[in-house]
Design a protein around this motif. Structure first.
Motif, short mmCIF file in Angstrom:
data_model
loop_
_atom_site.label_atom_id
_atom_site.label_comp_id
_atom_site.label_asym_id
_atom_site.label_seq_id
_atom_site.Cartn_x
_atom_site.Cartn_y
_atom_site.Cartn_z
N ARG A 18 0.82 -1.20 0.00
CA ARG A 18 0.00 0.00 0.00
C ARG A 18 0.86 1.26 0.00
NH1 ARG A 18 -5.20 -1.08 1.00
NH2 ARG A 18 -5.62 0.92 1.99
N SER A 22 0.94 3.89 -3.27
CA SER A 22 0.62 5.32 -3.20
C SER A 22 1.57 6.14 -4.05
CB SER A 22 0.66 5.79 -1.74
OG SER A 22 1.99 5.86 -1.25
N ASN A 25 0.92 5.13 -7.87
CA ASN A 25 -0.33 5.72 -8.31
C ASN A 25 -0.19 7.23 -8.49
OD1 ASN A 25 -3.58 6.39 -7.09
ND2 ASN A 25 -3.20 5.24 -8.95
N SER A 65 -8.25 10.19 -14.20
CA SER A 65 -9.41 9.99 -13.33
C SER A 65 -9.60 8.51 -12.99
CB SER A 65 -10.66 10.55 -14.02
OG SER A 65 -11.81 10.33 -13.24
N MET A 68 -6.95 7.39 -10.56
CA MET A 68 -7.30 7.90 -9.23
C MET A 68 -8.33 6.97 -8.59
SD MET A 68 -5.99 10.86 -7.96
CE MET A 68 -7.30 11.71 -7.09
N GLY A 69 -9.26 6.51 -9.41
CA GLY A 69 -10.28 5.59 -8.91
C GLY A 69 -9.69 4.27 -8.45
N CYS A 70 -8.62 3.82 -9.12
CA CYS A 70 -7.96 2.58 -8.71
C CYS A 70 -7.38 2.71 -7.30
CB CYS A 70 -6.85 2.22 -9.70
SG CYS A 70 -7.44 1.72 -11.33
N GLY A 71 -6.75 3.86 -7.03
CA GLY A 71 -6.22 4.09 -5.70
C GLY A 71 -7.35 4.22 -4.68
N ARG A 72 -8.40 4.94 -5.05
CA ARG A 72 -9.55 5.14 -4.15
C ARG A 72 -10.21 3.80 -3.82
NH1 ARG A 72 -11.23 9.22 -6.71
NH2 ARG A 72 -12.67 8.12 -8.10
N ASN A 73 -10.29 2.91 -4.81
CA ASN A 73 -10.87 1.59 -4.60
C ASN A 73 -10.12 0.80 -3.53
OD1 ASN A 73 -12.59 -0.79 -5.47
ND2 ASN A 73 -10.56 -1.59 -5.97
N GLY A 75 -8.49 2.33 -1.12
CA GLY A 75 -8.36 3.17 0.06
C GLY A 75 -6.99 3.77 0.21
N LYS A 77 -4.25 6.86 -0.90
CA LYS A 77 -4.13 8.22 -1.40
C LYS A 77 -2.85 8.35 -2.23
CE LYS A 77 -4.03 13.04 0.13
NZ LYS A 77 -4.05 13.95 1.31
#
Length: 234
Positions: A18, A22, A25, A65, A68-73, A75, A77
């Motif tokens: 993780r 970060s 990403n 975008s 960014m969604g892959c990182g958000r998925n 959790g 940053k």
């Protein structure tokens, strides 16, 4: 303790994964956003291709975008500050070429070098991507191949006037790009990618892109090997 083979799926809950993700990403999101900005600048500079270049710019924005969604998925940053720091020299070189009206230099930086780097990295990431990121990465790979093809065709059509600048800018931009790879190598390993594979694929992709743009085999290989040598001495 044996290390994880690069073909194995990594544990996305692992703190080391993780942490590395970060930074990876962040680099990807910044790179895609800058690509969108670069294509928008090229759309202004090449009026005949304005519509196509604007379309490519929009695609890069969607990539940013989506990643960014892959990182958000997960959790996670993205470390955008590191991404901006790593890409700053390439971005500044692009802006200098753009200010000087050096379209061939701009297309070498964004259309050849950055696109080849992205393709090689995404191909290495795809087999170890999580279930959410895998289809996104596969779709982006298809798009980036289209962007590379545009640059190859433009440079080939203008090769007589573009050759000298394309070679010179390649020699400046390659060590910068390879330095990004060197900086991120440890993090690539941590998320299951093989940085040596990324380097080998990038070198081959860029060699083929130079040839498709008009350079002969000898000149193209000289540019690639010169960039590798320069990066090794940084």
């Amino acid at each position: 303790m044996t290390s994880m083979p690069f073909s194995a799926l990594p544990d996305i809950s692992n703190p080391a994964y993780r942490d590395a993700y970060s930074r990876i990403n962040g680099m990807v999101v910044v790179g895609e956003n800058l690509a969108g900005r670069h294509f928008r600048l090229l759309a202004r500079a090449i009026p005949n291709d304005q519509q196509e270049l604007a379309r490519l710019a929009a695609m890069e924005g969607r990539h940013a975008s989506d990643f960014m969604g892959c990182g958000r998925n997960l959790g996670i940053k993205p470390d955008l500050g590191l991404g901006r720091l790593l890409f700053a020299p390439l971005h500044e070189l692009f802006l200098r070429c753009n200010k000087q009206g050096d379209l061939s230099g701009c297309l070498v930086i964004q259309g050849l070098i950055v696109e080849c780097f992205a393709l090689s990295a995404y191909h290495a990431y795809l087999p170890v991507a999580d279930a959410y990121a895998q289809p996104i990465t596969a779709a982006v790979i298809s798009d980036e191949g289209e962007h590379l093809g545009y640059a190859e065709r433009w440079l080939h059509a203008h090769f007589g006037a573009a050759q000298a600048s394309a070679g010179m800018v390649s020699r400046k931009a390659l060590p910068i790009t390879l330095a990004i790879l060197q900086t991120m190598a440890k993090d690539m390993k941590a998320i299951g990618m093989d940085p040596h594979e990324v380097l080998a694929n990038f070198s081959e992709l860029f060699l083929q892109a130079l040839k498709a743009s008009g350079f002969d085999q000898t000149a193209a290989r000289r540019i690639v090997t010169g960039g590798l040598a320069a990066a090794a001495t940084r």
